[in-house]
Design an enzyme around this catalytic site. Sequence first.
Site, PDB file in Angstrom:
ATOM      1  N   HIS A 193      -0.796  -7.117 -22.733  1.00 30.90           N
ATOM      2  CA  HIS A 193      -1.746  -6.095 -23.197  1.00 30.90           C
ATOM      3  C   HIS A 193      -2.128  -6.245 -24.674  1.00 30.90           C
ATOM      4  O   HIS A 193      -3.310  -6.274 -25.019  1.00 30.90           O
ATOM      5  CB  HIS A 193      -1.167  -4.691 -22.980  1.00 30.90           C
ATOM      6  CG  HIS A 193      -0.736  -4.418 -21.586  1.00 30.90           C
ATOM      7  ND1 HIS A 193      -1.503  -4.775 -20.494  1.00 30.90           N
ATOM      8  CD2 HIS A 193       0.370  -3.817 -21.076  1.00 30.90           C
ATOM      9  CE1 HIS A 193      -0.873  -4.405 -19.393  1.00 30.90           C
ATOM     10  NE2 HIS A 193       0.266  -3.830 -19.715  1.00 30.90           N
ATOM     11  N   LYS A 231     -10.215  -0.690 -19.710  1.00 30.51           N
ATOM     12  CA  LYS A 231     -10.449   0.576 -20.426  1.00 30.51           C
ATOM     13  C   LYS A 231     -11.830   0.561 -21.075  1.00 30.51           C
ATOM     14  O   LYS A 231     -12.264  -0.449 -21.619  1.00 30.51           O
ATOM     15  CB  LYS A 231      -9.369   0.789 -21.499  1.00 30.51           C
ATOM     16  CG  LYS A 231      -8.023   1.160 -20.905  1.00 30.51           C
ATOM     17  CD  LYS A 231      -7.001   1.374 -22.000  1.00 30.51           C
ATOM     18  CE  LYS A 231      -5.640   1.661 -21.427  1.00 30.51           C
ATOM     19  NZ  LYS A 231      -5.517   2.995 -20.847  1.00 30.51           N
ATOM     20  N   LYS A 283       0.548  -7.582 -12.748  1.00 35.55           N
ATOM     21  CA  LYS A 283       1.536  -8.058 -13.709  1.00 35.55           C
ATOM     22  C   LYS A 283       2.927  -7.727 -13.164  1.00 35.55           C
ATOM     23  O   LYS A 283       3.030  -6.809 -12.361  1.00 35.55           O
ATOM     24  CB  LYS A 283       1.278  -7.440 -15.066  1.00 35.55           C
ATOM     25  CG  LYS A 283       1.918  -6.059 -15.290  1.00 35.55           C
ATOM     26  CD  LYS A 283       1.885  -5.658 -16.736  1.00 35.55           C
ATOM     27  CE  LYS A 283       3.016  -4.739 -17.047  1.00 35.55           C
ATOM     28  NZ  LYS A 283       3.013  -4.138 -18.354  1.00 35.55           N
ATOM     29  N   ALA A 300       0.810  -1.231   0.000  1.00 32.03           N
ATOM     30  CA  ALA A 300       0.000   0.000   0.000  1.00 32.03           C
ATOM     31  C   ALA A 300       0.834   1.268   0.000  1.00 32.03           C
ATOM     32  O   ALA A 300       0.308   2.346  -0.247  1.00 32.03           O
ATOM     33  CB  ALA A 300      -0.926  -0.001   1.207  1.00 32.03           C
ATOM     34  N   THR A 301       2.134   1.135   0.293  1.00 31.47           N
ATOM     35  CA  THR A 301       2.979   2.335   0.291  1.00 31.47           C
ATOM     36  C   THR A 301       3.709   2.485  -1.041  1.00 31.47           C
ATOM     37  O   THR A 301       4.471   3.432  -1.221  1.00 31.47           O
ATOM     38  CB  THR A 301       4.038   2.246   1.423  1.00 31.47           C
ATOM     39  OG1 THR A 301       4.791   1.040   1.214  1.00 31.47           O
ATOM     40  CG2 THR A 301       3.392   2.205   2.792  1.00 31.47           C
ATOM     41  N   ARG A 311       5.847  -3.361   4.719  1.00 28.17           N
ATOM     42  CA  ARG A 311       6.811  -3.527   5.808  1.00 28.17           C
ATOM     43  C   ARG A 311       6.962  -2.261   6.644  1.00 28.17           C
ATOM     44  O   ARG A 311       7.186  -2.319   7.847  1.00 28.17           O
ATOM     45  CB  ARG A 311       8.191  -3.891   5.244  1.00 28.17           C
ATOM     46  CG  ARG A 311       8.303  -5.304   4.743  1.00 28.17           C
ATOM     47  CD  ARG A 311       9.587  -5.491   4.006  1.00 28.17           C
ATOM     48  NE  ARG A 311       9.736  -4.471   2.968  1.00 28.17           N
ATOM     49  CZ  ARG A 311      10.752  -4.378   2.126  1.00 28.17           C
ATOM     50  NH1 ARG A 311      11.729  -5.247   2.202  1.00 28.17           N
ATOM     51  NH2 ARG A 311      10.801  -3.437   1.202  1.00 28.17           N
ATOM     52  N   ASP A 332       4.424   2.524  -5.375  1.00 28.65           N
ATOM     53  CA  ASP A 332       4.101   3.439  -6.473  1.00 28.65           C
ATOM     54  C   ASP A 332       2.705   3.172  -7.056  1.00 28.65           C
ATOM     55  O   ASP A 332       1.904   4.104  -7.234  1.00 28.65           O
ATOM     56  CB  ASP A 332       5.179   3.245  -7.567  1.00 28.65           C
ATOM     57  CG  ASP A 332       4.891   4.046  -8.805  1.00 28.65           C
ATOM     58  OD1 ASP A 332       4.994   5.283  -8.736  1.00 28.65           O
ATOM     59  OD2 ASP A 332       4.544   3.450  -9.845  1.00 28.65           O
ATOM     60  N   LEU A 333       2.407   1.924  -7.337  1.00 28.19           N
ATOM     61  CA  LEU A 333       1.123   1.613  -7.969  1.00 28.19           C
ATOM     62  C   LEU A 333      -0.047   1.974  -7.043  1.00 28.19           C
ATOM     63  O   LEU A 333      -1.047   2.547  -7.472  1.00 28.19           O
ATOM     64  CB  LEU A 333       1.059   0.120  -8.329  1.00 28.19           C
ATOM     65  CG  LEU A 333      -0.200  -0.306  -9.059  1.00 28.19           C
ATOM     66  CD1 LEU A 333      -0.247   0.292 -10.459  1.00 28.19           C
ATOM     67  CD2 LEU A 333      -0.299  -1.822  -9.151  1.00 28.19           C
ATOM     68  N   ALA A 334       0.112   1.624  -5.769  1.00 25.10           N
ATOM     69  CA  ALA A 334      -0.963   1.913  -4.815  1.00 25.10           C
ATOM     70  C   ALA A 334      -1.181   3.424  -4.702  1.00 25.10           C
ATOM     71  O   ALA A 334      -2.323   3.893  -4.715  1.00 25.10           O
ATOM     72  CB  ALA A 334      -0.618   1.322  -3.451  1.00 25.10           C
TER      73      ALA A 334
HETATM   74  P1  NAP Z   1       7.011  -0.487  -5.390  1.00 30.06           P
HETATM   75  O1  NAP Z   1       6.813   0.971  -5.573  1.00 30.06           O
HETATM   76  O2  NAP Z   1       8.381  -1.037  -5.294  1.00 30.06           O
HETATM   77  O3  NAP Z   1       6.181  -0.914  -4.107  1.00 30.06           O
HETATM   78  C1  NAP Z   1       6.285  -2.189  -3.539  1.00 30.06           C
HETATM   79  C2  NAP Z   1       5.418  -2.250  -2.303  1.00 30.06           C
HETATM   80  O4  NAP Z   1       5.595  -3.529  -1.702  1.00 30.06           O
HETATM   81  C3  NAP Z   1       5.755  -1.218  -1.260  1.00 30.06           C
HETATM   82  O5  NAP Z   1       4.558  -0.815  -0.629  1.00 30.06           O
HETATM   83  C4  NAP Z   1       6.623  -2.000  -0.285  1.00 30.06           C
HETATM   84  O6  NAP Z   1       6.526  -1.358   0.966  1.00 30.06           O
HETATM   85  C5  NAP Z   1       5.931  -3.357  -0.331  1.00 30.06           C
HETATM   86  N1  NAP Z   1       6.800  -4.468   0.056  1.00 30.06           N
HETATM   87  C6  NAP Z   1       8.035  -4.764  -0.425  1.00 30.06           C
HETATM   88  N2  NAP Z   1       8.519  -5.874   0.166  1.00 30.06           N
HETATM   89  C7  NAP Z   1       7.565  -6.284   1.027  1.00 30.06           C
HETATM   90  C8  NAP Z   1       7.478  -7.366   1.935  1.00 30.06           C
HETATM   91  N3  NAP Z   1       8.472  -8.251   2.091  1.00 30.06           N
HETATM   92  N4  NAP Z   1       6.354  -7.490   2.672  1.00 30.06           N
HETATM   93  C9  NAP Z   1       5.336  -6.609   2.542  1.00 30.06           C
HETATM   94  N5  NAP Z   1       5.365  -5.564   1.712  1.00 30.06           N
HETATM   95  C10 NAP Z   1       6.464  -5.399   0.953  1.00 30.06           C
HETATM   96  O7  NAP Z   1       6.304  -1.312  -6.549  1.00 30.06           O
HETATM   97  P2  NAP Z   1       5.038  -0.879  -7.432  1.00 30.06           P
HETATM   98  O8  NAP Z   1       5.527  -0.120  -8.606  1.00 30.06           O
HETATM   99  O9  NAP Z   1       4.001  -0.282  -6.569  1.00 30.06           O
HETATM  100  O10 NAP Z   1       4.559  -2.284  -7.997  1.00 30.06           O
HETATM  101  C11 NAP Z   1       3.840  -3.226  -7.217  1.00 30.06           C
HETATM  102  C12 NAP Z   1       3.439  -4.397  -8.115  1.00 30.06           C
HETATM  103  O11 NAP Z   1       2.629  -3.902  -9.160  1.00 30.06           O
HETATM  104  C13 NAP Z   1       4.615  -5.092  -8.809  1.00 30.06           C
HETATM  105  O12 NAP Z   1       4.306  -6.452  -8.988  1.00 30.06           O
HETATM  106  C14 NAP Z   1       4.660  -4.415 -10.177  1.00 30.06           C
HETATM  107  O13 NAP Z   1       5.236  -5.238 -11.162  1.00 30.06           O
HETATM  108  C15 NAP Z   1       3.190  -4.217 -10.429  1.00 30.06           C
HETATM  109  N6  NAP Z   1       2.866  -3.134 -11.358  1.00 30.06           N
HETATM  110  C16 NAP Z   1       3.235  -1.846 -11.084  1.00 30.06           C
HETATM  111  C17 NAP Z   1       2.913  -0.836 -11.980  1.00 30.06           C
HETATM  112  C18 NAP Z   1       3.245   0.593 -11.696  1.00 30.06           C
HETATM  113  O14 NAP Z   1       2.835   1.464 -12.494  1.00 30.06           O
HETATM  114  N7  NAP Z   1       3.948   0.904 -10.634  1.00 30.06           N
HETATM  115  C19 NAP Z   1       2.218  -1.141 -13.166  1.00 30.06           C
HETATM  116  C20 NAP Z   1       1.867  -2.464 -13.407  1.00 30.06           C
HETATM  117  C21 NAP Z   1       2.195  -3.443 -12.498  1.00 30.06           C
HETATM  118  P3  NAP Z   1       7.607  -1.503   2.132  1.00 30.06           P
HETATM  119  O15 NAP Z   1       8.941  -1.178   1.529  1.00 30.06           O
HETATM  120  O16 NAP Z   1       7.116  -0.541   3.149  1.00 30.06           O
HETATM  121  O17 NAP Z   1       7.487  -2.901   2.562  1.00 30.06           O
END
Ligand code: NAP
Length: 485
Positions: free
Chosen positions: A241, A183, A149, A18-19, A51, A21-23
Amino acid sequence: MVSRVIPVEVFDLVIFGATGDLARRKILPGLYRRFLSGQITGESRIIGAARSEMDRAGFRELVAKAIAEFVAKDRQDPAVIAEFLDRLDYVSIDASKGEDGWHQLKEMMRPDVVRAFYFSVAPALFGELAEKLHSHEIANSDSRIVVEKPFGRDLGSARALNTVLASHFEERQIYRIDHYLGKETVQNLMAVRFANILFEPLWNSQFIDHVQITVAETVGVEGRGSYYDKSGAMRDMVQNHLMQLLCLIAMEPPYHFDPNAVRDEKLKVIRALQPVPAEDIVRGQYLPFKGAPGYLEDSENPESRTESYIALKVHIANWRWKGTPFYLRTGKKLRARASEIAITFKEPPHSIFDDAAGWRENVLVIRLQPDEGMNLTVMIKEPGPGGMRLMQVPLDMSFADALGPEVSDIPDAYERLIMDVIRGNQTLFMRGDEVEAAWAWTDPIIEGWESRGDRPRGYDQGSSGPEDALMLMHRDGRRWREIKE
Ligand code: NAP
């Protein structure tokens, strides 16, 4: 026209990651917008998990900032934001070790409401999350999990993920997100095909010359270079996609608009995809330009052979599509941010007009971004007394124009998909066998260029991609549509 809002059942949604980028960019602002629209009612709750050590107030502050940054200013209503933040809670959990936080999470869950768990974390954590939700009896037989994904990087890893999820959840509980399916226009593609008599009789190789699917981005790998370098455009975009878009165009009418009926038909298309020979594939990497780094620098891998662009010609071996090629292309640092599907129809069998009258094909264009809508080009007579000369005009249906100013209330892809999870509707989510079939088609293509040692061609930033991609169509007597916003 205001989009109709049907409130969903009361739910507890846990967002792991939840912290991240995507969230922050998509999921939480999207949930706020659904709350603002009245689709999420006041008793529902959203629980963030990651975490980072944080209390409820800290998480609310993080979400308030995300709303301020990623929701349009005219939709930021302070009273509604305060109410929304009141729906939030947070628990600190490290999915990869220990038991801390799981008991607390269990205590937070309420009986008799929909339980959904969004895995917005690296796929390596999916298995542990699924296992812990099960062993702590947090998930029940009606709970849903949402997985992001990438779903694997080849058939083997996708199968392994499916197996680990299947050991704790049934397929009907697993929602694999492909946000392209959320979409508005993509769903409209099904409405246009299957709710009108006009197109379906023409929807085959007898009347359709070819199909082009373009997903063009202006951005590069944006600081994710080393991550992207392990994937590339084929894995990152085509396998999921573009493949999903191709399926919606090519599939047979399902017997009903029902999750498994729709997905059965998509699966048949994927299984009918022919292997793609090397000469029908063009891969590229963007070059440095006026001080802006090229792909090799962005990827932090000067020897990289990963593609930031790919174009392919694909054939579907079935009765409907035999002889109609589908040209797919996607890439980064291209001329414009534009995604569209263009269906080019064949010439009429006989022309009653002179060649000089000027004939052009009918093209149905489905625009996914930036301005969602559809456009059908038709031939008419050029006005005036200059004899029978033909001209091409668009029958344009921009959703923004057709649906009026309230069109902004139409949910974005993530919002719609999360609401579908709560409703328990899997139609717009990929089924496990679909994902595996898509990898089964993709793997030999990638293995082919890896074993040949092919290097991607360089292309200029701001261009339409490598020159060779133009040749891919020219040699068939066709040309790509211009990439423009
Ligand atoms: P991110 O910014 O790296 O965020 C990862 C999240 O996971 C953070 O909230 C992190 O918080 C948490 N995390 C990491 N290790 C953890 C653990 N051991 N236990 C619990 N929480 C943990 O990644 P993101 O870009 O949001 O992407 C998340 C997922 O969505 C990935 O699978 C990515 O491939 C997919 N996705 C992302 C996008 C996008 O636009 N960003 C688009 C499509 C798909 P803490 O560090 O506080 O634990």
